[in-house]
Design an enzyme around this catalytic site. Structure first.
Site, PDB file in Angstrom:
ATOM      1  N   LYS A  52       0.855  -1.204   0.000  1.00 58.87           N
ATOM      2  CA  LYS A  52       0.000   0.000   0.000  1.00 58.87           C
ATOM      3  C   LYS A  52       0.878   1.236   0.000  1.00 58.87           C
ATOM      4  CE  LYS A  52      -3.651  -2.422   2.455  1.00 58.87           C
ATOM      5  NZ  LYS A  52      -4.206  -2.809   3.743  1.00 58.87           N
ATOM      6  N   GLN A  96      -4.641  -1.775   9.896  1.00 55.34           N
ATOM      7  CA  GLN A  96      -4.461  -3.102   9.292  1.00 55.34           C
ATOM      8  C   GLN A  96      -4.972  -4.191  10.241  1.00 55.34           C
ATOM      9  OE1 GLN A  96      -3.214  -3.703   6.092  1.00 55.34           O
ATOM     10  NE2 GLN A  96      -3.872  -5.780   6.519  1.00 55.34           N
ATOM     11  N   ASP A 119     -10.942   2.337   4.568  1.00 50.02           N
ATOM     12  CA  ASP A 119     -11.356   0.963   4.282  1.00 50.02           C
ATOM     13  C   ASP A 119     -12.869   0.812   4.125  1.00 50.02           C
ATOM     14  OD1 ASP A 119      -9.377  -0.921   3.900  1.00 50.02           O
ATOM     15  OD2 ASP A 119      -8.952  -1.161   6.038  1.00 50.02           O
TER      16      ASP A 119
END
Ligand code: NAD
Length: 284
Positions: A52, A96, A119
């Site tokens: 990412k 994460q 997200d």
């Protein structure tokens, strides 16, 4: 032979297009910034975060990587999220997953500002998605929808079968598919006679996380098959849930692993960060 749905190529195209948008934002004094919090030393998570970060750097998106020790407390992590929520230079925040046992992931996701929720996992954003008024959309399901659209594959009126009911893939994908007028069946580990159901799917999405889960005989001839799974086989090679060699003989379209859904997920994250940066500018 199934047509390969090339997520790698499409993700490169999407990212290339984003560069122009990012430059326009920079001219207006807005520098898109994504903050990624990684807790602990899970090797797979470290690879995801690194990918990412690399993609963001390449595009000119600032990426703030916060690596916290495995023993961090829930309160400390929540405090970090609060700081990032309050930082006007940060547009997107991503924590994460998975998190260590002492931390409740739902509490952390709920603490992220829905307007910085890169997200799209915050209940506010999932609620908006289910109301067909999305703001931030979970990246993997969004990537699947973009991939289908790029190949002119409409799901309107199609029989879509999703295997897996997770919060990050199956559930939000079901909402996106319903929003596109598909007839959706969500299956999971308690589903009876799964193979009878998969054989009727015009669009079959496997998000289970088991190599060799979907065989040629499980697929309707000509179906669109989306392989979300990321697994390592006995030889240590990256494979999906689908036995590609069999299914490519039966399906009409198939996503490869690697090079299918995975790269689309990262492209959607970049796109979402840019959208959140644009949104923050509107608010000024
Ligand atoms: P998860 O473990 O949260 O969910 C797995 C789902 O599979 C569950 O809903 C479970 O009920 C279902 N399942 C398990 N065994 C089953 C069985 N025998 N029959 C029917 N259903 C069964 O996993 P997840 O986070 O949704 O991820 C699923 C897979 O997708 C993993 O391999 C993950 O690595 C991969 N993934 C890939 C991407 C990407 O960008 N390509 C993104 C997210 C997840």
């Amino acid at each position: 032979m199934a047509v390969k749905l090339d997520g790698k190529k499409l993700s490169n195209e999407i990212c290339e297009n984003l560069k122009g948008e990012i430059n326009e934002l920079k001219k207006k004094g807005i520098f898109p910034k994504l903050a990624v919090i990684l807790v602990g030393d899970d090797p797979a998570s470290q690879i995801y975060v690194r990918n990412k970060h690399r993609r963001a750097e390449k595009l000119g998106i600032q990426s703030l990587d916060l690596h916290l020790p495995r023993i961090v407390t829930e309160a400390e992590l929540l405090e970090k999220v609060k700081e990032l929520n309050a930082d006007p230079t940060v547009h997107g925040i991503l924590v994460q997953l998975p998190l260590p046992k002492q931390i409740d992931p739902d509490k952390v996701i709920n603490a992220i500002s829905p307007f910085k929720d890169a997200d799209g996992f915050h209940p506010y954003n999932l609620g908006r998605l289910f109301m067909n008024d999305p703001f931030s959309i979970p990246c993997t399901p969004n990537g699947i929808m973009h991939l289908l659209k790029a190949y002119d594959l409409s799901v309107d009126g199609k029989n879509v079968v999703i295997i897996g009911r997770s919060k990050i893939v199956g559930r939000p994908l079901a909402a996106l598919m319903i929003n596109q007028s598909a007839t959706v069946t969500v299956t999971h580990s308690h589903t009876k006679n799964l193979k009878e159901i998969t054989k009727k799917a015009d669009v079959l999405v496997s998000a289970v996380g088991k190599a060799g889960f979907i065989h040629g005989e499980d697929v309707k001839p000509g179906a669109i098959v989306i392989d979300v799974g990321i697994n390592r086989n006995a030889a240590g090679k990256l494979v999906g849930d689908v036995v590609q060699k069999q299914v490519e003989q039966i399906a009409g379209y198939l996503t490869p692993v690697p090079g299918g859904v995975g790269p689309m997920t990262i492209a959607m994250l970049m796109k979402q960060t840019v959208e959140l940066a644009k949104w923050s500018a509107l608010k000024r």
